[in-house]
Design a protein around this motif. Sequence first.
Motif, short mmCIF file in Angstrom:
data_model
loop_
_atom_site.label_atom_id
_atom_site.label_comp_id
_atom_site.label_asym_id
_atom_site.label_seq_id
_atom_site.Cartn_x
_atom_site.Cartn_y
_atom_site.Cartn_z
N MET A 1 1.01 -1.11 0.05
CA MET A 1 0.10 0.20 0.03
C MET A 1 0.84 1.31 -0.07
SD MET A 1 -3.17 -1.01 -0.22
CE MET A 1 -3.73 0.75 0.10
N ALA A 2 1.96 1.22 0.59
CA ALA A 2 2.85 2.27 0.51
C ALA A 2 3.50 2.74 -0.84
CB ALA A 2 4.32 1.97 1.28
N PHE A 3 3.69 1.81 -1.61
CA PHE A 3 3.96 2.28 -3.05
C PHE A 3 2.77 2.69 -3.91
CE2 PHE A 3 4.96 1.51 -7.52
CZ PHE A 3 6.20 2.07 -7.50
N ASN A 4 1.53 2.05 -3.56
CA ASN A 4 0.35 2.39 -4.16
C ASN A 4 0.23 4.13 -3.71
OD1 ASN A 4 -2.41 1.86 -5.53
ND2 ASN A 4 -3.06 2.46 -3.68
N ASP A 5 0.52 4.47 -2.43
CA ASP A 5 0.30 5.91 -2.30
C ASP A 5 1.19 6.89 -2.86
OD1 ASP A 5 -1.62 4.96 -0.21
OD2 ASP A 5 -0.22 4.95 1.42
N LEU A 6 2.20 6.20 -3.27
CA LEU A 6 3.32 7.01 -3.85
C LEU A 6 2.95 7.16 -5.49
CD1 LEU A 6 6.91 5.49 -2.93
CD2 LEU A 6 5.64 7.76 -2.49
N LEU A 7 2.27 6.22 -5.90
CA LEU A 7 1.80 6.19 -7.40
C LEU A 7 0.60 7.47 -7.37
CD1 LEU A 7 1.36 2.56 -8.56
CD2 LEU A 7 2.75 4.47 -9.22
N LYS A 8 -0.11 7.44 -6.24
CA LYS A 8 -1.20 8.37 -6.25
C LYS A 8 -0.65 9.85 -6.15
CE LYS A 8 -4.79 5.49 -4.15
NZ LYS A 8 -5.87 5.08 -3.04
N GLN A 9 0.25 9.89 -5.35
CA GLN A 9 1.08 11.14 -5.25
C GLN A 9 1.47 11.71 -6.65
OE1 GLN A 9 3.96 11.25 -2.08
NE2 GLN A 9 4.82 13.25 -2.80
N VAL A 10 1.93 10.81 -7.37
CA VAL A 10 2.41 11.39 -8.65
C VAL A 10 1.49 11.45 -9.86
CG1 VAL A 10 4.87 10.56 -8.00
CG2 VAL A 10 3.42 8.91 -9.33
N GLY A 11 0.29 11.40 -9.57
CA GLY A 11 -0.74 11.30 -10.43
C GLY A 11 -1.94 10.28 -10.66
N GLY A 12 -1.64 8.95 -10.10
CA GLY A 12 -2.31 7.95 -9.98
C GLY A 12 -2.58 7.54 -11.56
N VAL A 13 -3.74 7.58 -11.90
CA VAL A 13 -4.05 7.21 -13.34
C VAL A 13 -4.10 8.62 -14.22
CG1 VAL A 13 -5.37 6.01 -15.29
CG2 VAL A 13 -5.61 5.40 -12.52
N GLY A 14 -2.57 8.96 -14.84
CA GLY A 14 -2.76 10.07 -15.56
C GLY A 14 -2.33 9.88 -17.07
N ARG A 15 -1.46 10.90 -17.64
CA ARG A 15 -1.27 10.76 -19.00
C ARG A 15 -0.20 9.82 -19.16
NH1 ARG A 15 0.83 15.34 -19.22
NH2 ARG A 15 -0.88 16.61 -19.79
N PHE A 16 0.68 9.55 -18.39
CA PHE A 16 1.56 8.49 -18.31
C PHE A 16 1.11 6.93 -18.39
CE2 PHE A 16 3.92 5.32 -16.12
CZ PHE A 16 5.09 4.77 -16.90
N VAL A 291 7.92 10.24 -14.00
CA VAL A 291 6.25 9.82 -14.25
C VAL A 291 5.40 11.34 -13.65
CG1 VAL A 291 4.33 8.64 -13.36
CG2 VAL A 291 6.33 7.48 -14.28
N ALA A 292 5.76 11.91 -12.52
CA ALA A 292 5.11 13.00 -11.99
C ALA A 292 5.14 14.39 -13.23
CB ALA A 292 5.71 13.52 -10.68
N ARG A 293 6.29 14.42 -13.76
CA ARG A 293 6.40 15.41 -14.74
C ARG A 293 5.62 15.44 -16.14
NH1 ARG A 293 11.89 14.94 -13.72
NH2 ARG A 293 12.32 13.53 -15.71
N ILE A 294 5.30 13.91 -16.51
CA ILE A 294 4.64 13.51 -17.63
C ILE A 294 3.06 13.67 -17.18
CG2 ILE A 294 3.50 11.72 -18.81
CD1 ILE A 294 6.55 10.64 -18.72
N ASN A 295 2.71 13.60 -15.85
CA ASN A 295 1.22 13.62 -15.44
C ASN A 295 1.01 15.07 -14.90
OD1 ASN A 295 0.64 10.93 -15.93
ND2 ASN A 295 1.20 10.21 -13.94
N GLY A 296 1.99 15.83 -15.09
CA GLY A 296 1.77 17.26 -14.62
C GLY A 296 1.56 17.73 -13.13
N LYS A 297 2.59 16.76 -12.41
CA LYS A 297 2.53 16.87 -11.07
C LYS A 297 4.00 17.22 -10.65
CE LYS A 297 -2.01 15.46 -10.14
NZ LYS A 297 -2.62 16.11 -9.49
N GLN A 298 4.46 17.98 -11.22
CA GLN A 298 5.97 18.33 -10.76
C GLN A 298 6.20 18.62 -9.14
OE1 GLN A 298 4.26 19.72 -13.38
NE2 GLN A 298 5.21 19.88 -15.38
N GLU A 299 5.23 19.36 -8.81
CA GLU A 299 5.39 19.79 -7.30
C GLU A 299 5.29 18.51 -6.57
OE1 GLU A 299 2.61 22.63 -6.54
OE2 GLU A 299 3.14 24.20 -7.82
#
Length: 488
Positions: A1-16, A291-299
């Motif tokens: 679940m920790a890694f799943n939280d990281l995925l959500k932090q960088v956009g979840g289901v985003g453009r990437f 992945v965060a940059r591709i999903n528009g989650k640079q911050e």
Amino acid sequence: MAFNDLLKQVGGVGRFQLIQVTLVVLPLILLASHNTLQNFTAAIPTHHCRPPANANLSKDGGLEAWIPQDRQGRPEPCLRFTSPQWGMPFPNGTGDNGTRITEPCTDGWMYDNSTFPSTIVTEWNLVCSHRALRQLAQSLYMTGVLLGAMMFGYLADRLGRRKVLILNYLQTAVSGICAAYAPNFSVYCTFRLLSGMSLASISINTMTLNVEWMPIHTRAHVGTLIGYVYSLGQFLLAGVAYAVPYWRHLQLLVSVPFFAFFIYSWFFIESARWYSSSGRLDLTLKALQRVARINGKQEEGAKLSMDVLRASLQKELTLSKVQASAIELLRCPALRRLFLCLSMLWFATSFAYYGLVMDLQGFGVSIYLIQVIFGAVDLPAKFVCFFVINSLGRRPAQMASLLLAGICILVNAVIPKEQTIVRTSLAVLGKGCLAASFNCIFLYTGELYPTMIRLLACSFQVPSLGDPNPIGLCRTGTTVIQQFPQVI
């Protein structure tokens, strides 16, 4: 679940995720084509013996004078008369020849090219006493599937999913094209075996790379979508095979696109989960920030650091120090019982599935029509299975699908061949149930095995290539690791 939280932090289901899942899934359309390609490239047209080179058909009384008839009044495919059975008297005047002595087709065969102008059967005469060679070609392909699943599954755990996929796309393209230009049957079988090896790995690593980049709550839906992509490939094969009836051209057509897959696969981003499970936090951080940059989650990506990853992925870092092996599947009692049960399910489902889909000519209807019907039945079957799994659970869905498939196949075995419609209907229903069974067993296989040994176990149990639906790898398996401390 920790890694799943990281995925959500960088956009979840985003453009990437949308781009990479689409590009990774696309080759599965042609995976379905390769699996059942020999239904068309090795189709057996109507055939009979070729009369002797010195035969004069107009004088002897036509082809019927040399070719005996079976009980249905059709020419015998593997026998001919040693001499014409009617026509002009013998030169010595003893009367018409009526010995009716037969012999094998020593001068080769004549084929009806109206439906199948060119197949490996007509090119290399894989009929009559050589008919077993046709099955040998498919058996060697499946042998390659088994070897590739084990070998490349191991390499994917050591080298990463992306590198192995790049290699597999190139191997499939090269071996498929070489098979299309094979000068003889032995060379053809060799390259088909190599194609089976790479395609098995593509199936497994496609599943793994996709689900490891998707949040847990979306993986079941992605898995169902990918299952439908495989079904789409069955429709595509029927249309392409009908439009391209020459086996070398068809083999070439389903192999060349893998060069395109090879080129764009260099842009895939390796699984950050695999990086973390390998203890390479620096590469995990780079992958997540990209992945965060591709999903528009640079911050959000900028907030990640090595310290954050160490705190979030303590369990993955602990497991990265453990080298799991196939011996663990038999050493731990709970895993051993699980491995044996799942192996029986995989064998039963795969054996019955390929018994149906690899003998389309045996149903007595158009091979192109039955291919479309077999693809169409997957659509409602997978939808019903998905509904039953989510409402009643995995076990009822698995039991019902196998039970119905077994009933259809057993009843079909006792129905006379003349009742074509009934036999075809039962076969289609059975095939749909087996497709549903694949969904269930993929789900079981992915959920019950621990993460550290999951891909290794799948390499032994998923080489069937029956239906690469990655719904089965939709859980991280960390809770299962806690239940099997013997593995650690």
